[in-house]
Write an enzyme that holds these catalytic residues in place. Sequence first.
Site, PDB file in Angstrom:
ATOM      1  N   SER A 109       0.849  -1.074   0.302  1.00 49.61           N
ATOM      2  CA  SER A 109       0.070  -0.514   0.321  1.00 49.61           C
ATOM      3  C   SER A 109       1.084   0.850   0.025  1.00 49.61           C
ATOM      4  O   SER A 109       1.723   1.028  -0.442  1.00 49.61           O
ATOM      5  CB  SER A 109      -1.025  -0.190   1.496  1.00 49.61           C
ATOM      6  OG  SER A 109      -2.399   0.497   1.284  1.00 49.61           O
TER       7      SER A 109
ATOM      8  N   ASP B   2      -8.442  -4.725  -5.728  1.00 47.84           N
ATOM      9  CA  ASP B   2      -8.102  -3.399  -5.065  1.00 47.84           C
ATOM     10  C   ASP B   2      -9.342  -2.591  -5.294  1.00 47.84           C
ATOM     11  O   ASP B   2      -8.527  -1.921  -6.653  1.00 47.84           O
ATOM     12  CB  ASP B   2      -6.350  -3.546  -5.706  1.00 47.84           C
ATOM     13  CG  ASP B   2      -6.263  -2.816  -4.249  1.00 47.84           C
ATOM     14  OD1 ASP B   2      -6.785  -2.126  -3.411  1.00 47.84           O
ATOM     15  OD2 ASP B   2      -5.016  -2.788  -3.891  1.00 47.84           O
TER      16      ASP B   2
ATOM     17  N   HIS C 119      -6.746  -5.561  -1.575  1.00 46.44           N
ATOM     18  CA  HIS C 119      -5.906  -4.693  -1.753  1.00 46.44           C
ATOM     19  C   HIS C 119      -5.163  -5.716  -0.241  1.00 46.44           C
ATOM     20  O   HIS C 119      -5.302  -5.634   0.368  1.00 46.44           O
ATOM     21  CB  HIS C 119      -6.374  -3.661  -0.787  1.00 46.44           C
ATOM     22  CG  HIS C 119      -5.406  -2.784  -0.213  1.00 46.44           C
ATOM     23  ND1 HIS C 119      -4.349  -1.750  -1.475  1.00 46.44           N
ATOM     24  CD2 HIS C 119      -4.620  -2.078   0.441  1.00 46.44           C
ATOM     25  CE1 HIS C 119      -4.249  -0.294  -1.302  1.00 46.44           C
ATOM     26  NE2 HIS C 119      -3.970  -1.004  -0.264  1.00 46.44           N
TER      27      HIS C 119
END
Length: 689
Positions: free
Chosen positions: A506, A593, A625
Site C-alpha cells: 500500500s 483492489d 488490497h
Amino acid sequence: MRHPAFRLTLLASTVAFALAPQAAQAAPSAADRIAGTELIARDALFGNPERANVQISPDGKYLSWVAAVDGVLNVWIAPADNPSQARAVTQDTARGIRSYFWSYQPDTLLYLRDSGGDEDFHLYAVDLKTGQAKDLTPFPKTTAQVAGVSPKHPGTILVGMNDRDAQWHDIYKVDLASGNRTLLEKNDAQIAGYIADADYTLKYAQRSRPDGGADVLRRGANGAWEKFDDIPFEDVLTTSPGGLTLDGKTLYFTDSRGRNTAALFAIDVASGKRTLVLEDARADVGGTLADPATGKVQAVSVDYLRDEWKVVDPAIRADLEKLEAIGPGDVSVNTRTLDDKTWIVAYSAAEAPLVYYRYDRSAGTLTKLFSARPKLEGKPLVPQWPVEIASRDNKTLVSYLTLPRSADANNDGKADAPVPLVLLVHGGPWARDSYGYGGYNQWLANRGYAVLSVNFRGSTGFGKDFTNAGNGEWAGKMHDDLIDAVQWAVKQGVTTQDQVAIMGGSYGGYATLTGLTFTPDAFACGVDIVGPSNLNTLLSTVPPYWASFFEQLAKRMGDPRTDAGKKWLTERSPLTRADQIKKPLLIGQGANDPRVKQAESDQIVKAMQAKNIPVTYVLFPDEGHGFARPENNKAFNAVTEGFLAQCLGGRAEPIGKDFTGSSISVPVGADGVPGLAEALKGHTQEVKK
C-alpha cells in the site's frame, strides 16, 4: 553520509582477508552466514493459522475461533468447557472468513465476507442450532458497517448500508432471525459515522467539513442534529467521540486539541463536564478495556516503544497485574463474558506467535487453549528491538530492528557484522509499526536479512504534530525519514549502503516505487505490493464511500481538483520518474483492489517496458488490497524470496509446491526471478472469490 558505509564494507573485507592470509576471499554471503540456522518453511509462517481470533460468547457457553476447513478459514465453535468437541459453523470454500463477532442473542454469531477482495463486505448471521447462515445485507455493491450491538436488544443489531447511496451509509435496525431491516436514519446530511446508545437511539454523529476538519453533532430535543463540538483539521486524525456507557450518561472522547498527544476524556452527558481519564506525553492513547456490563472504561493502552496497559479502574488492577506478570510477551484481552467471570487473553512476543488462554477471574487461574501457529514452536525465531532514530531535522523515529541469528550471536540487539537489510515500510500511511510477532520480519531474518521497520513522519500514534508533519510530504520528508533510517543502520554496523532493499504494501509499495525513482541509487532492489504509482489516478478512483475522508486526503496529499494540486501530485508520483529506475523491481497486485486499482501497477509496468527497463509483475485475479488467501500469499512470498536472494544474497527455499492452489499469474518478467518461469509451466491456476 557515504563514508561510514565505505568503512564498514572495507572492514568486512579486511576481516575476511585476515582470517585467510594465504588467499583473499570474498566476504561470506548472507546465505553462508546463516547456513547453520534451521530454515523455517514458508508454510509454517504464511499458511493458515491452526487457530486464530479466539473468543468466548457473551453468555460463556461457547468458545469460538477461525480455523481451516479443507484449507479455507471458517468459524468454529466448541462448548466452553470442552474445546475438543469443536465443529465448523460456516462453510466458506473460497477466500475464508477472518472477521466475526458474537451477538447478544444466544446461539447467534455474525461474520463479514467480501468477494475476491472487493471490500464490499456483507454481514451474515449464523444460527448455531440450525447451522443456517443469513445475509443481512443482501444488496449488490453494498459495504456493511456495524453501527451498534446491545445486550438490551439481543435480537437486533444496528447496521450501516450504502445500497441507496454508494457514498453514504443509512442506518438500519436489523432483526437477526428474519433479516428484516427498519430504517432509523436516512443519511441525507452526509454523516461519516454515528454513535447510538444501548437502546439504539442515535445520539451523536460526525460530519466532515470542506476544510478537512469535522463537526461533532448531537441530537437535539426536536430530533434535529445540532453542532456539539468542532474538530480542526490538524486534530481530526487524533480526536473523535468514542462511545457511550450503557446507561447513556457518559460519552468517551479521544482528544488532542490544546495538546500534542491524544488523551482520553469522559464527558458527563447531562452537564457537559469533561474529566481526564488518561494522558501520556509520549504517545496517543490507544485501545480501551471496558466493563462488559456497564461500558465503563477500566484500562487504556499506550503504545510508544511497546504497548502498555494503564489501569484506570482498580476493579481490574489485580487481574491485569497477574496477567502481565505471567507472560510470555505482551498480553491483550480478546473478549470477556457479560458477567465478566471469564476472559480470553492472548500473549504475543516478537519471537513467539500468539498463544491464547482462558482466564478464570474468581479462581485466578490461566488455562492454555491454543497456539496460533504451533508449527513455529521450537523454531529459531529472533527478538525484535525497539530503537529511536533521529531524522535529519531531529524528529524521533520510533523503529523496530530485527536481526538474523548470524548477525547477533549474543542476542543483545547489536549487529556483530553487517548483513543485507530489508527496509520494510508500513502502509497507511496514517498507521504505525508496533512491537510484536511479525511473520514477515521472522521470515526475512531467517533468510539472512536484517529488517528495519520505521515510523516515518505521517505515522499515527505519536501525537498530532508528528502525524501532521507528513502533510504534503509524500516523496518528500516522509521519504527522507526512510533514507535517514537506512543511514542510521549503516552507521550502527547493521548493514552496508549497497546491501539494502526496500519493500512494503500500500503506502509501503508507494515508498518502494519512490525509493527506486526519486533515489535510484539508494536501494539494491525493491518489492512493491499494491502500491500506487500515480497519485492523481489514485485519488480519482477511491471507493465512493470514502467521500467523508476525501477532504483530508486532498489536504494531506494534494488536491486533484485544482491545477496546482494536479501538478503537485504529478511531481510526487513515481510514474513520472519511471525512466529513472535502474535497480530490480518486483510488483505484486490484486486485480480487484478497490483502493489501489490494478491500473496503478499496470501503468508503471507499461512505462518501464516502453523504456526497456526490466520488471517482474505478479497479478492475482481473486485478490484485492493485499493477498488474503494463504495460497496466494505463499505464492507471492516464494517469488519474493527468490527475488531477494538474487538481489541481496540471502538463502531461498525453492518454490516447490508453493504455487499449488493459488491464482498466481505473471504477465511480465517471469524470467527475472530464478525458478519462476519453470514453476509456472507446471502450475494450474485456481481462482476463488
